[in-house]
Design a protein around this motif. Structure first.
Motif, PDB file in Angstrom:
ATOM      1  N   LEU A 190       0.826  -1.195   0.000  1.00 46.51           N
ATOM      2  CA  LEU A 190       0.000   0.000   0.000  1.00 46.51           C
ATOM      3  C   LEU A 190       0.863   1.248   0.000  1.00 46.51           C
ATOM      4  O   LEU A 190       1.946   1.288   0.590  1.00 46.51           O
ATOM      5  N   LEU A 191       0.375   2.293  -0.669  1.00 43.25           N
ATOM      6  CA  LEU A 191       1.014   3.600  -0.737  1.00 43.25           C
ATOM      7  C   LEU A 191       2.377   3.555  -1.410  1.00 43.25           C
ATOM      8  O   LEU A 191       3.206   4.436  -1.190  1.00 43.25           O
ATOM      9  N   ASN A 192       2.617   2.574  -2.240  1.00 46.28           N
ATOM     10  CA  ASN A 192       3.872   2.516  -2.976  1.00 46.28           C
ATOM     11  C   ASN A 192       3.731   3.336  -4.255  1.00 46.28           C
ATOM     12  O   ASN A 192       2.829   3.099  -5.055  1.00 46.28           O
ATOM     13  N   GLY A 193       4.587   4.312  -4.452  1.00 43.08           N
ATOM     14  CA  GLY A 193       4.534   5.137  -5.652  1.00 43.08           C
ATOM     15  C   GLY A 193       5.037   6.540  -5.395  1.00 43.08           C
ATOM     16  O   GLY A 193       5.455   6.873  -4.286  1.00 43.08           O
ATOM     17  N   LYS A 194       4.973   7.368  -6.420  1.00 39.33           N
ATOM     18  CA  LYS A 194       5.454   8.746  -6.326  1.00 39.33           C
ATOM     19  C   LYS A 194       4.271   9.697  -6.152  1.00 39.33           C
ATOM     20  O   LYS A 194       3.298   9.615  -6.895  1.00 39.33           O
ATOM     21  N   PRO A 195       4.350  10.615  -5.199  1.00 37.89           N
ATOM     22  CA  PRO A 195       3.265  11.580  -5.009  1.00 37.89           C
ATOM     23  C   PRO A 195       3.298  12.663  -6.069  1.00 37.89           C
ATOM     24  O   PRO A 195       4.289  12.832  -6.796  1.00 37.89           O
ATOM     25  N   CYS A 196       2.198  13.411  -6.173  1.00 33.77           N
ATOM     26  CA  CYS A 196       2.162  14.565  -7.059  1.00 33.77           C
ATOM     27  C   CYS A 196       3.302  15.511  -6.688  1.00 33.77           C
ATOM     28  O   CYS A 196       3.619  15.690  -5.519  1.00 33.77           O
ATOM     29  N   ASN A 197       3.904  16.119  -7.702  1.00 34.60           N
ATOM     30  CA  ASN A 197       4.972  17.078  -7.450  1.00 34.60           C
ATOM     31  C   ASN A 197       4.372  18.376  -6.930  1.00 34.60           C
ATOM     32  O   ASN A 197       3.568  19.011  -7.606  1.00 34.60           O
ATOM     33  N   ARG A 198       4.768  18.782  -5.719  1.00 33.98           N
ATOM     34  CA  ARG A 198       4.145  19.944  -5.087  1.00 33.98           C
ATOM     35  C   ARG A 198       4.454  21.236  -5.826  1.00 33.98           C
ATOM     36  O   ARG A 198       3.610  22.134  -5.911  1.00 33.98           O
ATOM     37  N   ASP A 199       5.655  21.375  -6.376  1.00 29.55           N
ATOM     38  CA  ASP A 199       5.986  22.589  -7.113  1.00 29.55           C
ATOM     39  C   ASP A 199       5.075  22.759  -8.328  1.00 29.55           C
ATOM     40  O   ASP A 199       4.644  23.866  -8.650  1.00 29.55           O
ATOM     41  N   LEU A 200       4.772  21.649  -8.988  1.00 29.93           N
ATOM     42  CA  LEU A 200       3.910  21.731 -10.166  1.00 29.93           C
ATOM     43  C   LEU A 200       2.446  21.910  -9.762  1.00 29.93           C
ATOM     44  O   LEU A 200       1.681  22.564 -10.483  1.00 29.93           O
ATOM     45  N   ILE A 201       2.049  21.353  -8.629  1.00 29.38           N
ATOM     46  CA  ILE A 201       0.703  21.594  -8.112  1.00 29.38           C
ATOM     47  C   ILE A 201       0.497  23.078  -7.862  1.00 29.38           C
ATOM     48  O   ILE A 201      -0.542  23.666  -8.199  1.00 29.38           O
TER      49      ILE A 201
END
Length: 275
Positions: A190-201
């Protein structure tokens, strides 16, 4: 993951959904009673310097959804309960244990939602800067104020998705993680992966400010009203060092990537494939 495996998993997921609807409850992927489970979180350092997070709890069920398919993801369960585990509770005093388990954040459900990937593209960082010159200006100003450092070679993956809040109240919905077997350290936990890029958000959803060059993201930026449908763009940055094979960045195949939601009860991962 090849198409045959994904198709088979999709069929399994849809069958389980039909059964659960008839039973008026989700009964997919319940774990075996008595099996020891320690759902702690672990941070992993990617080759590009960014961190992504994964639980130590492996999924009992993985539901794969093809691009363009609208799929209902009901009441994703999260909370401190699943980051603490039995060993963490055992280290607390009785008073501490009582207080933490009484908090609203101990265990909670996100509202029901319907989700669908409707488009995706991978572009270079330079191409993203051409589309968003403000982002390029902010980054350049940051570089000018510090010792210049080389940016890792990267691709920006922009995923367009429709999201409907089918719950009864307005809510901030969880952002999915970008997952691929091509990413180093990828697994079925679970929760394995890359989060949204905050700078681009910030660039995509931030509000201009008279006082600061950079934008500001409001707390309500990802809130969806009950019954409302929004089309969102989820941005991710994949660096060459993030990948299990450095050469795969040169020919990045979106068919190998998906957006993933995790549910702790039952332990399920929903993967919405990009192509």
């Amino acid at each position: 993951m090849n198409r045959t495996r994904r198709t088979a998993r999709t069929a399994i997921g849809l069958c389980c959904l039909a059964i659960s609807v008839l039973a008026l409850g989700w009964l997919v992927g319940r774990y075996i009673p008595g099996e020891p489970r320690e759902p702690l979180a672990a941070a992993h350092d990617s080759g590009g310097g960014a961190k992504y997070y994964g639980s130590l709890l492996e999924a009992d069920e993985i539901v794969d959804v093809d691009a363009g398919t609208v799929y209902a993801v009901d009441a994703l369960t999260f909370g401190k309960k699943y980051r603490t585990g039995e060993s963490g509770l055992a280290r607390m005093t009785d008073a501490e244990r009582q207080n933490v388990t009484a908090e609203e954040s101990w265990e909670f459900d996100y509202p029901n939602l319907e989700f669908s990937v409707v488009g995706a593209k991978a572009v270079s960082m330079d191409a993203f800067k051409e589309w968003y010159p403000h982002f390029a200006a902010v980054e350049q100003r940051a570089l000018d104020s510090t010792r210049p450092t080389a940016r890792p070679e990267a691709r920006v993956i922009l995923v367009e998705a429709t999201v409907t809040n089918t719950g009864a109240e307005a809510a901030a919905l969880p952002d999915p993680l970008l997952w691929s077997g091509d990413i180093a350290g990828a697994d079925d936990r679970l929760l394995n992966g890359k989060p949204c890029n905050r700078d681009l958000i910030v660039e995509l959803y931030g509000e201009p400010s008279d006082e600061f060059v950079s934008y500001t993201v409001l707390d309500s930026w990802n809130v969806i009203e009950a019954g409302e449908t929004q089309t969102r763009t989820y941005p991710y940055v994949v660096c060459r060092g993030d990948l299990a094979s450095s050469a795969s960045l040169d020919d990045l195949d979106l068919a190998n990537y998906c957006l993933a939601f995790s549910d702790y009860d039952p332990a399920t991962i929903y993967r919405f494939w990009l192509a």
